[in-house]
Scaffold this motif. Sequence first.
Motif, PDB file in Angstrom:
ATOM      1  N   UNK A 158       5.337 -15.525 -12.736  1.00  0.00           N
ATOM      2  CA  UNK A 158       6.437 -15.193 -11.828  1.00  0.00           C
ATOM      3  C   UNK A 158       6.340 -13.761 -11.305  1.00  0.00           C
ATOM      4  N   UNK A 159       5.650 -12.886 -12.050  1.00  0.00           N
ATOM      5  CA  UNK A 159       5.522 -11.489 -11.624  1.00  0.00           C
ATOM      6  C   UNK A 159       4.571 -11.316 -10.451  1.00  0.00           C
ATOM      7  N   UNK A 160       3.726 -12.292 -10.198  1.00  0.00           N
ATOM      8  CA  UNK A 160       2.759 -12.173  -9.103  1.00  0.00           C
ATOM      9  C   UNK A 160       3.417 -12.337  -7.741  1.00  0.00           C
ATOM     10  N   UNK A 161       4.464 -13.120  -7.681  1.00  0.00           N
ATOM     11  CA  UNK A 161       5.112 -13.393  -6.394  1.00  0.00           C
ATOM     12  C   UNK A 161       5.612 -12.131  -5.696  1.00  0.00           C
ATOM     13  N   UNK A 162       6.316 -11.222  -6.378  1.00  0.00           N
ATOM     14  CA  UNK A 162       6.743  -9.987  -5.697  1.00  0.00           C
ATOM     15  C   UNK A 162       5.564  -9.125  -5.228  1.00  0.00           C
ATOM     16  N   UNK A 163       4.471  -9.130  -5.986  1.00  0.00           N
ATOM     17  CA  UNK A 163       3.279  -8.375  -5.578  1.00  0.00           C
ATOM     18  C   UNK A 163       2.713  -8.966  -4.298  1.00  0.00           C
ATOM     19  N   UNK A 174       1.522  14.293  -0.903  1.00  0.00           N
ATOM     20  CA  UNK A 174       2.361  15.440  -0.558  1.00  0.00           C
ATOM     21  C   UNK A 174       1.472  16.673  -0.522  1.00  0.00           C
ATOM     22  N   UNK A 175       1.833  17.585   0.315  1.00  0.00           N
ATOM     23  CA  UNK A 175       1.068  18.817   0.483  1.00  0.00           C
ATOM     24  C   UNK A 175       1.379  19.749  -0.679  1.00  0.00           C
ATOM     25  N   UNK A 176       0.311  20.296  -1.276  1.00  0.00           N
ATOM     26  CA  UNK A 176       0.445  21.283  -2.344  1.00  0.00           C
ATOM     27  C   UNK A 176      -0.456  22.449  -1.963  1.00  0.00           C
ATOM     28  N   UNK A 177       0.127  23.549  -1.591  1.00  0.00           N
ATOM     29  CA  UNK A 177      -0.671  24.695  -1.150  1.00  0.00           C
ATOM     30  C   UNK A 177      -1.492  24.307   0.070  1.00  0.00           C
ATOM     31  N   UNK A 178      -2.815  24.448  -0.047  1.00  0.00           N
ATOM     32  CA  UNK A 178      -3.697  24.086   1.058  1.00  0.00           C
ATOM     33  C   UNK A 178      -4.278  22.688   0.888  1.00  0.00           C
ATOM     34  N   UNK A 179      -3.885  21.993  -0.161  1.00  0.00           N
ATOM     35  CA  UNK A 179      -4.419  20.654  -0.413  1.00  0.00           C
ATOM     36  C   UNK A 179      -3.317  19.623  -0.390  1.00  0.00           C
ATOM     37  N   UNK A 180      -3.570  18.508  -1.049  1.00  0.00           N
ATOM     38  CA  UNK A 180      -2.547  17.474  -1.127  1.00  0.00           C
ATOM     39  C   UNK A 180      -2.626  16.784  -2.476  1.00  0.00           C
ATOM     40  N   UNK A 181      -1.556  16.110  -2.816  1.00  0.00           N
ATOM     41  CA  UNK A 181      -1.463  15.339  -4.037  1.00  0.00           C
ATOM     42  C   UNK A 181      -1.358  13.862  -3.656  1.00  0.00           C
ATOM     43  N   UNK A 182      -1.990  13.015  -4.431  1.00  0.00           N
ATOM     44  CA  UNK A 182      -2.012  11.577  -4.172  1.00  0.00           C
ATOM     45  C   UNK A 182      -1.399  10.856  -5.362  1.00  0.00           C
ATOM     46  N   UNK A 183      -0.548   9.890  -5.105  1.00  0.00           N
ATOM     47  CA  UNK A 183       0.021   9.083  -6.178  1.00  0.00           C
ATOM     48  C   UNK A 183      -0.278   7.623  -5.897  1.00  0.00           C
ATOM     49  N   UNK A 184      -0.982   6.977  -6.804  1.00  0.00           N
ATOM     50  CA  UNK A 184      -1.368   5.575  -6.649  1.00  0.00           C
ATOM     51  C   UNK A 184      -0.178   4.701  -7.039  1.00  0.00           C
ATOM     52  N   UNK A 185       0.366   3.983  -6.068  1.00  0.00           N
ATOM     53  CA  UNK A 185       1.511   3.110  -6.320  1.00  0.00           C
ATOM     54  C   UNK A 185       1.128   1.634  -6.256  1.00  0.00           C
ATOM     55  N   UNK A 186      -0.172   1.373  -6.265  1.00  0.00           N
ATOM     56  CA  UNK A 186      -0.674   0.005  -6.148  1.00  0.00           C
ATOM     57  C   UNK A 186      -0.392  -0.801  -7.409  1.00  0.00           C
ATOM     58  N   UNK A 187      -0.161  -2.103  -7.223  1.00  0.00           N
ATOM     59  CA  UNK A 187      -0.099  -3.053  -8.327  1.00  0.00           C
ATOM     60  C   UNK A 187      -1.444  -3.755  -8.372  1.00  0.00           C
ATOM     61  N   UNK A 188      -2.242  -3.479  -9.390  1.00  0.00           N
ATOM     62  CA  UNK A 188      -3.531  -4.140  -9.562  1.00  0.00           C
ATOM     63  C   UNK A 188      -3.327  -5.338 -10.480  1.00  0.00           C
ATOM     64  N   UNK A 189      -4.052  -6.412 -10.213  1.00  0.00           N
ATOM     65  CA  UNK A 189      -3.943  -7.601 -11.044  1.00  0.00           C
ATOM     66  C   UNK A 189      -5.324  -7.943 -11.577  1.00  0.00           C
ATOM     67  N   UNK A 190      -5.385  -8.202 -12.864  1.00  0.00           N
ATOM     68  CA  UNK A 190      -6.619  -8.564 -13.522  1.00  0.00           C
ATOM     69  C   UNK A 190      -6.600 -10.058 -13.828  1.00  0.00           C
ATOM     70  N   UNK A 191      -7.624 -10.754 -13.338  1.00  0.00           N
ATOM     71  CA  UNK A 191      -7.773 -12.194 -13.572  1.00  0.00           C
ATOM     72  C   UNK A 191      -8.999 -12.432 -14.439  1.00  0.00           C
ATOM     73  N   UNK A 192      -9.013 -13.545 -15.169  1.00  0.00           N
ATOM     74  CA  UNK A 192     -10.201 -13.977 -15.911  1.00  0.00           C
ATOM     75  C   UNK A 192     -10.676 -15.294 -15.343  1.00  0.00           C
ATOM     76  N   UNK A 193     -11.983 -15.427 -15.212  1.00  0.00           N
ATOM     77  CA  UNK A 193     -12.584 -16.667 -14.708  1.00  0.00           C
ATOM     78  C   UNK A 193     -12.892 -17.590 -15.877  1.00  0.00           C
ATOM     79  N   UNK A 194     -12.506 -18.856 -15.738  1.00  0.00           N
ATOM     80  CA  UNK A 194     -12.798 -19.842 -16.787  1.00  0.00           C
ATOM     81  C   UNK A 194     -14.269 -20.195 -16.791  1.00  0.00           C
TER      82      UNK A 194
END
Length: 194
Positions: A158-163, A174-194
């Motif tokens: 059931x958790x896969x449906x919202x993803x 977001x900008x930090x000084x002369x650089x930037x900051x990155x925040x990974x907000x991705x939902x990764x899903x791990x599957x296993x093959x039978x």
Amino acid sequence: MRFDFEREGLFQLLARSFPIRRALYPGSSVHLTPSFHIPCVDYVDLKQDAARFFEDRPVVLNLIESRKSYRPASDFHFVLQDYIAGPSLPGSDYDLLLSLYAPKVVDSCLPCLRSGGLLLTCNHFGDVAAARMMPELEALAILKCREGRYQYREAESAELEPIIRAGRRNYSTRVIGEGFSFRDEENYVLFRKF
């Protein structure tokens, strides 16, 4: 120098949690980070820039060796090809198939994954939805970066449906000084093959 958008913690978590010796990364561009935690990675892309990057094997191996987290010798291969158009990829016994930010990886490359092998994907190109519909795959875990650390928990169907409904995720920068900051907000899903 290390950047959060390398997603190094994601590959570190996978390597610590599962016996992954060999991975296939279609649509990899020059994202070398999996090789820092997985001894053998085959990269596939049709872009000449990626081919030029991987051409200087000693330089790439030196970069991997300087950051790797495992004892065996590092190995990588680069295949310049369109994996969607009918791949002639090196083997069909991969422990891990990476389907991150390239289209139709699940549809095109799943035969390369060994029985019991893992598929790591996100829904950037709808691969979570595609994988969920394949009878030879079962969802194992959802991986997410929280407070700078990647964590995983067992996946409930059931958790896969919202993803899937959410589709592509936006990244926070977001900008930090002369650089930037990155925040990974991705939902990764791990599957296993039978």
